[in-house]
Scaffold this motif. Structure first.
Motif, PDB file in Angstrom:
ATOM      1  N   GLY A  50      37.991   5.525  32.757  1.00 14.60           N
ATOM      2  CA  GLY A  50      37.314   4.303  33.161  1.00 14.60           C
ATOM      3  C   GLY A  50      36.032   4.582  33.927  1.00 14.60           C
ATOM      4  N   THR A  51      35.171   3.578  33.954  1.00 10.78           N
ATOM      5  CA  THR A  51      33.837   3.790  34.524  1.00 10.78           C
ATOM      6  C   THR A  51      33.866   4.066  36.019  1.00 10.78           C
ATOM      7  N   GLY A  52      34.819   3.465  36.743  1.00 14.23           N
ATOM      8  CA  GLY A  52      34.861   3.674  38.183  1.00 14.23           C
ATOM      9  C   GLY A  52      35.169   5.115  38.553  1.00 14.23           C
ATOM     10  N   ALA A 110      35.017   7.716  36.541  1.00 13.09           N
ATOM     11  CA  ALA A 110      33.999   8.598  35.967  1.00 13.09           C
ATOM     12  C   ALA A 110      32.775   8.688  36.879  1.00 13.09           C
ATOM     13  N   ARG A 111      32.359   7.578  37.434  1.00 16.16           N
ATOM     14  CA  ARG A 111      31.197   7.606  38.344  1.00 16.16           C
ATOM     15  C   ARG A 111      31.520   8.376  39.611  1.00 16.16           C
ATOM     16  N   GLU A 112      32.745   8.275  40.072  1.00 13.79           N
ATOM     17  CA  GLU A 112      33.167   9.076  41.219  1.00 13.79           C
ATOM     18  C   GLU A 112      33.084  10.560  40.895  1.00 13.79           C
ATOM     19  N   LEU A 113      33.579  10.943  39.716  1.00  9.66           N
ATOM     20  CA  LEU A 113      33.575  12.347  39.320  1.00  9.66           C
ATOM     21  C   LEU A 113      32.166  12.914  39.257  1.00  9.66           C
ATOM     22  N   PHE A 114      31.241  12.130  38.685  1.00  9.56           N
ATOM     23  CA  PHE A 114      29.891  12.631  38.448  1.00  9.56           C
ATOM     24  C   PHE A 114      28.981  12.471  39.666  1.00  9.56           C
ATOM     25  N   LEU A 115      29.013  11.321  40.313  1.00 10.41           N
ATOM     26  CA  LEU A 115      28.066  11.074  41.392  1.00 10.41           C
ATOM     27  C   LEU A 115      28.458  11.778  42.687  1.00 10.41           C
ATOM     28  N   LEU A 116      29.731  11.768  43.021  1.00 12.62           N
ATOM     29  CA  LEU A 116      30.164  12.441  44.248  1.00 12.62           C
ATOM     30  C   LEU A 116      30.358  13.933  44.036  1.00 12.62           C
TER      31      LEU A 116
END
Length: 262
Positions: free
Chosen positions: A164-166, A168-174
Motif C-alpha cells: 500500500g501507498t502509506g 511504501a512511502r514510509e519505506l522510501f522516504l524515511l
C-alpha cells in the motif's frame, strides 16, 4: 553463464543465485546483464515450473555496487547514433531492469529466498517475485534516500502494490532499516523462517508449485497481475476467459494422462 550468477535445476525448479558474497551480492553491470539473461532463459524453459532467486553467502542483494560507479565503458560521448549520455544510461538500466519485469510477468511462480540483507535494487528484485521467504537475518532497507536516488528495478511500483501507498512511502522516504520481524509485520515477507530452515522450506514450496497445475498457475498469475491495474469489469471478463481456458487445459491434460496410463 559466468560464476557471478549461478544456475541450478532441481527437477522443475530453477534456482538463480547472485554470486558476489564478498560484496553482499551488490550489482555491477555484468551481474545485472547476466541476471536478466538468466531470468529470460528461465521464463522460456518449458521444463521449469517455478523460479527461485537468492544470493550467495550471508546476503540477498545490497543493491547497486557504488564502487562500480554507475557508469560504464558502454556509455560514450553524445553522438547521432547512440544519443546523449542520459539516453544511453536509460537504455542500459532499462535493459537490466528486465529482470524485474520477467520475474513479475513470466507465466510461472517466482520466489525470492531472502537469506540476509536486501537493499536498493535488491528490494525491487525481491518485490518482483510472487512470494518472499525470508530468514531471520533478512534486514530490509530501501537505501535510495542515502544516495539521492528515486529508486529502480520496479521497487516503487512493486512495494506500493504489495504493502500500500502509506507503508511504501514510509519505506522510501524515511529510509529506515527494518529487521526481519519488522518487515514481516508490515507484510513485506510471505514467510519468516529460522535461517537454518530457509532453504529447505523455500525449496519445498517451490517444488510444490513446480509439481502443481502449471497451466492453472499460469492463468492464476495472469489474473493476479491483471487485478493490479485493470478496471474491475475488464478484470472480470478476463478472469472468466482465463477460467475457461485453464479448466479446458486441465481437462485435456487429465485425459491425456489417462490414455498414457492405459
Amino acid at each position: 553463464m559466468s560464476d557471478e550468477v549461478l544456475i541450478e535445476n532441481q527437477g522443475g525448479v530453477r534456482i538463480i543465485t547472485m554470486n558476489r558474497p564478498d560484496r553482499l551480492n551488490a550489482l555491477t553491470g555484468s551481474i545485472m546483464a547476466l541476471l536478466a539473461d538468466a531470468c529470460a532463459d528461465a521464463a522460456r524453459d518449458a521444463s521449469i515450473g517455478c523460479v527461485v532467486v537468492t544470493g550467495a553467502g550471508r546476503g540477498f542483494c545490497a543493491g547497486g555496487d557504488l564502487k562500480d560507479g554507475g557508469s560504464s565503458r558502454d556509455i560514450v560521448p553524445t553522438n547521432s547514433e547512440s544519443g546523449s549520455r542520459t539516453e544511453q544510461g536509460f537504455a542500459r538500466l532499462r535493459g537490466f531492469m528486465e529482470t524485474s519485469r520477467l520475474l513479475h510477468e513470466m507465466p510461472k511462480p517466482t520466489i525470492a529466498m531472502v537469506n540476509g540483507p536486501v537493499a536498493g535494487a535488491g528490494i525491487g528484485i525481491a518485490g518482483a517475485c510472487d512470494l518472499r521467504f525470508a530468514g531471520q537475518s533478512a534486514s530490509f532497507l530501501s537505501a535510495f534516500d542515502r544516495i539521492g536516488a528515486g529508486g529502480d528495478f520496479g521497487s516503487s511500483w512493486f512495494w506500493t502494490k504489495i504493502v500500500g501507498t502509506g507503508v511504501a512511502r514510509e519505506l522510501f522516504l524515511l529510509g529506515e532499516k527494518l529487521t526481519a520481524e519488522q518487515a514481516y509485520a508490515k507484510g513485506l515477507y510471505t514467510r519468516l523462517l529460522p535461517d537454518g530452515d530457509l532453504r529447505e522450506a523455500t525449496l519445498a514450496a517451490a517444488h510444490r508449485l513446480a509439481d502443481g497445475p502449471r497451466m492453472g498457475f499460469r492463468y492464476m498469475k495472469a489474473n493476479l497481475n491483471n487485478a493490479e491495474d485493470w478496471a474491475f469489469e475488464a478484470a472480470l471478463d478476463q478472469e472468466a476467459l482465463n477460467m475457461s481456458l485453464s479448466t479446458q487445459a486441465a481437462g485435456a491434460i487429465w485425459k491425456a494422462s489417462q490414455k498414457k496410463d492405459d
